[in-house]
Scaffold this motif. Structure first.
Motif, PDB file in Angstrom:
ATOM      1  N   SER A 293      -7.385  -0.118  -7.632  1.00  0.00           N
ATOM      2  CA  SER A 293      -7.652  -0.851  -8.868  1.00  0.00           C
ATOM      3  C   SER A 293      -7.578  -2.362  -8.691  1.00  0.00           C
ATOM      4  CB  SER A 293      -6.665  -0.402  -9.953  1.00  0.00           C
ATOM      5  OG  SER A 293      -5.342  -0.678  -9.538  1.00  0.00           O
ATOM      6  N   SER A 294      -7.788  -2.848  -7.484  1.00  0.00           N
ATOM      7  CA  SER A 294      -7.648  -4.284  -7.235  1.00  0.00           C
ATOM      8  C   SER A 294      -8.660  -5.131  -8.000  1.00  0.00           C
ATOM      9  CB  SER A 294      -7.734  -4.581  -5.741  1.00  0.00           C
ATOM     10  OG  SER A 294      -8.985  -4.173  -5.228  1.00  0.00           O
ATOM     11  N   ASP A 295      -9.796  -4.559  -8.376  1.00  0.00           N
ATOM     12  CA  ASP A 295     -10.770  -5.285  -9.196  1.00  0.00           C
ATOM     13  C   ASP A 295     -10.636  -4.923 -10.669  1.00  0.00           C
ATOM     14  OD1 ASP A 295     -11.848  -6.678  -7.090  1.00  0.00           O
ATOM     15  OD2 ASP A 295     -13.447  -5.241  -6.737  1.00  0.00           O
ATOM     16  N   GLY A 296      -9.586  -4.228 -11.007  1.00  0.00           N
ATOM     17  CA  GLY A 296      -9.335  -3.829 -12.392  1.00  0.00           C
ATOM     18  C   GLY A 296      -9.312  -2.323 -12.539  1.00  0.00           C
TER      19      GLY A 296
ATOM     20  N   TYR B 140      -3.603  -3.033  -6.832  1.00  0.00           N
ATOM     21  CA  TYR B 140      -3.786  -2.089  -5.719  1.00  0.00           C
ATOM     22  C   TYR B 140      -3.166  -0.718  -5.956  1.00  0.00           C
ATOM     23  CZ  TYR B 140      -5.579  -6.093  -3.265  1.00  0.00           C
ATOM     24  OH  TYR B 140      -6.317  -7.177  -2.916  1.00  0.00           O
ATOM     25  N   GLU B 141      -3.223  -0.235  -7.160  1.00  0.00           N
ATOM     26  CA  GLU B 141      -2.844   1.155  -7.406  1.00  0.00           C
ATOM     27  C   GLU B 141      -4.025   2.031  -7.037  1.00  0.00           C
ATOM     28  OE1 GLU B 141       0.065   2.453  -8.241  1.00  0.00           O
ATOM     29  OE2 GLU B 141       0.980   0.478  -8.359  1.00  0.00           O
TER      30      GLU B 141
ATOM     31  N   PRO C 169       0.839  -1.210   0.000  1.00  0.00           N
ATOM     32  CA  PRO C 169       0.000   0.000   0.000  1.00  0.00           C
ATOM     33  C   PRO C 169       0.871   1.256   0.000  1.00  0.00           C
ATOM     34  CG  PRO C 169      -0.481  -1.403   1.905  1.00  0.00           C
ATOM     35  CD  PRO C 169       0.689  -1.991   1.198  1.00  0.00           C
ATOM     36  N   LYS C 170       0.445   2.252  -0.730  1.00  0.00           N
ATOM     37  CA  LYS C 170       1.191   3.505  -0.829  1.00  0.00           C
ATOM     38  C   LYS C 170       0.559   4.523   0.099  1.00  0.00           C
ATOM     39  CE  LYS C 170       2.799   2.266  -5.287  1.00  0.00           C
ATOM     40  NZ  LYS C 170       2.293   1.822  -6.513  1.00  0.00           N
TER      41      LYS C 170
END
Length: 138
Positions: A36-39, A85-86, A11-12
């Motif tokens: 964006s973990s689901d795309g 995860y962005e 995580p950032k």
């Protein structure tokens, strides 16, 4: 490196402090943020739906590794894959400009505008827009 980033995303969290530091004043309802973990496409679509605005994304500004293969099929993986995860963040223009100046790891890829919720891709070489092939939990 890519496999580690996929299997153990980091995580950032420092971005939260940077966002607050870049704000002249904090107005909670001016921020949109998701991961964006689901795309990637689904994340943009969700922000668009929740804000009741159209997202306009410039394909040429989307960051990709120099090693990422070219082609429509690979773009499908890029837009509709997940687990990276962005963070995708939407801010008012002046605030976004300050944030990009403060942190050179942040990339502006587009904007939200009045219109029906959805995602418009500018400069996409294969089709005008992608079909939403995002993962669905339900």
């Amino acid at each position: 490196l890519s496999i580690n980033a996929f299997c153990r995303p980091t995580p950032k969290l420092k971005i939260l402090k940077t966002i607050l530091r870049s704000s002249k004043f904090f107005i909670k309802n001016e921020i949109g943020c998701t991961d964006s973990s689901d795309g990637f496409y689904q994340a943009i679509f969700d922000l668009s739906t929740e804000s009741k605005c159209k997202a306009v994304i410039d394909y040429k500004k989307i960051p990709k590794s120099d090693l990422w293969p070219m082609g429509e099929r690979w773009d499908q993986f890029y837009f509709f894959g997940g687990e990276d995860y962005e963070l995708l963040i939407s801010l008012p223009r002046e605030w976004a400009n300050r944030l990009v100046q403060i942190d050179n790891e942040i990339t502006e890829i587009g904007y939200f505008t009045k219109g029906s919720p959805g995602v418009e891709l500018k400069n996409y070489p294969y089709k005008n827009n992608l079909d939403n092939n995002s993962y669905s939990h339900f």
